[in-house]
Design a protein around this motif. Structure first.
Motif, short mmCIF file in Angstrom:
data_model
loop_
_atom_site.label_atom_id
_atom_site.label_comp_id
_atom_site.label_asym_id
_atom_site.label_seq_id
_atom_site.Cartn_x
_atom_site.Cartn_y
_atom_site.Cartn_z
N UNK A 182 0.82 -1.22 0.00
CA UNK A 182 0.00 0.00 0.00
C UNK A 182 0.85 1.27 0.00
N UNK A 183 1.92 1.38 0.80
CA UNK A 183 2.72 2.62 0.73
C UNK A 183 3.28 2.90 -0.65
N UNK A 184 3.65 1.86 -1.39
CA UNK A 184 4.18 2.05 -2.74
C UNK A 184 3.07 2.57 -3.65
N UNK A 185 1.88 2.00 -3.54
CA UNK A 185 0.77 2.45 -4.39
C UNK A 185 0.37 3.88 -4.06
N UNK A 186 0.39 4.23 -2.77
CA UNK A 186 0.10 5.61 -2.39
C UNK A 186 1.15 6.58 -2.92
N UNK A 187 2.41 6.12 -2.95
CA UNK A 187 3.48 6.96 -3.50
C UNK A 187 3.25 7.21 -4.98
N UNK A 188 2.90 6.16 -5.72
CA UNK A 188 2.63 6.31 -7.16
C UNK A 188 1.44 7.25 -7.37
N UNK A 189 0.43 7.11 -6.54
CA UNK A 189 -0.73 8.00 -6.64
C UNK A 189 -0.33 9.44 -6.36
N UNK A 190 0.57 9.64 -5.40
CA UNK A 190 1.06 10.99 -5.12
C UNK A 190 1.79 11.59 -6.30
N UNK A 191 2.57 10.78 -7.01
CA UNK A 191 3.26 11.27 -8.22
C UNK A 191 2.24 11.66 -9.27
N UNK A 192 1.16 10.88 -9.40
CA UNK A 192 0.11 11.21 -10.37
C UNK A 192 -0.55 12.54 -10.02
N UNK A 193 -0.79 12.78 -8.74
CA UNK A 193 -1.39 14.05 -8.30
C UNK A 193 -0.47 15.21 -8.68
N UNK A 194 0.83 15.06 -8.40
CA UNK A 194 1.78 16.13 -8.72
C UNK A 194 1.87 16.36 -10.23
#
Length: 257
Positions: A182-194
């Protein structure tokens, strides 16, 4: 994510907008079969989610082409909101319950293939969605879609499929290859937001973009991308947390004295 608008009819509902209705009819027929005696049944919430997804998909396909802001609304519906609702409907799980065991086992084996594992990784979905977004607006691709119905259809298909893949790889309840933690997926999602926020800022300022639109249109479209994209990505993060199931570690083996 990729968006185009060539070939949209001047009035009425385009025939392609009827395709999601057919998708929901097939899904609903399979869901009702799960109510037969001896079957486990099917969640009404998943059915409602898939129905919402097909409605959003139909709305995006029928959305009138009213300049760049209108097409940005299509972007939001087709590439972000509709795919998330469709994914949460778990159509893959429903399909596995509907087909015979031999077909189901073959599908599971296919999902374990290295190519499937690579495609199902959130980074792949990120590259296809945000990469397509930058390719569209920073190159002449957007201008080309204005005059080519065929290219328009291809990029709209890319929009839906890439959005579905990204949502599924981050928060999909359907079975698939082993997903990162989950932390990795949240990190990828954060990159998408940025990445979305950066593209919205470029559109708002009219810097580096190759889009034939007025300053007011650019700013209006950027506002839709910025705030609408944030909403969709917050919903995706919530879906990830709701569907997350902590990994169960095996109990330690007692040591004999």
């Amino acid at each position: 994510m990729i968006l185009a608008h060539a070939g949209h009819p001047a009035g009425g509902v385009p025939p392609v907008a009827l395709v999601p209705l057919g998708m929901f009819w097939v899904y609903l027929a399979a869901a009702l079969r799960q109510r037969d005696p001896g079957r486990p049944g099917w969640s009404h919430r998943r059915t409602a989610s898939f129905g919402l997804g097909t409605a959003l998909l139909a709305a995006g396909l029928a959305w009138p082409a009213g300049g760049l802001p209108g097409h940005m609304w299509q972007h939001l519906l087709l590439g972000m909101l509709a795919p998330l609702a469709l994914v949460l409907g778990a159509p893959g799980t429903l399909a596995l319950r509907t087909v015979d065991q031999r077909t189901g086992r073959a599908a599971v084996r296919l999902l374990r293939h290295p190519v499937a594992r690579a495609l199902a990784h959130p980074v792949t979905g990120l590259l296809l969605t945000t990469g397509g977004l930058y390719l569209l607006y920073l190159t002449p691709l957007y201008r080309a879609t204005l005059t080519s119905p065929a290219l328009h259809g291809l990029v709209r298909l890319h929009l839906v499929l890439a959005g579905y893949l990204f949502a599924w790889s981050v928060a999909g309840p359907d079975p698939g290859p082993h997903r990162p933690r989950v932390p990795v997926r949240l990190l990828v999602l954060g990159v998408a937001v940025a990445a979305h926020a950066t593209m919205a800022q470029l559109l708002y300022a009219g810097v580096l973009v190759d889009v034939p639109a007025t300053g007011d249109e650019l700013r209006a479209a950027a506002t839709v991308m910025y705030y609408g994209g944030d909403l969709a990505e917050i919903l995706l993060a919530l879906a990830l947390l709701v569907t997350w199931r902590p990994e169960r570690r095996p109990a330690p083996t007692p040591v004999r004295a």
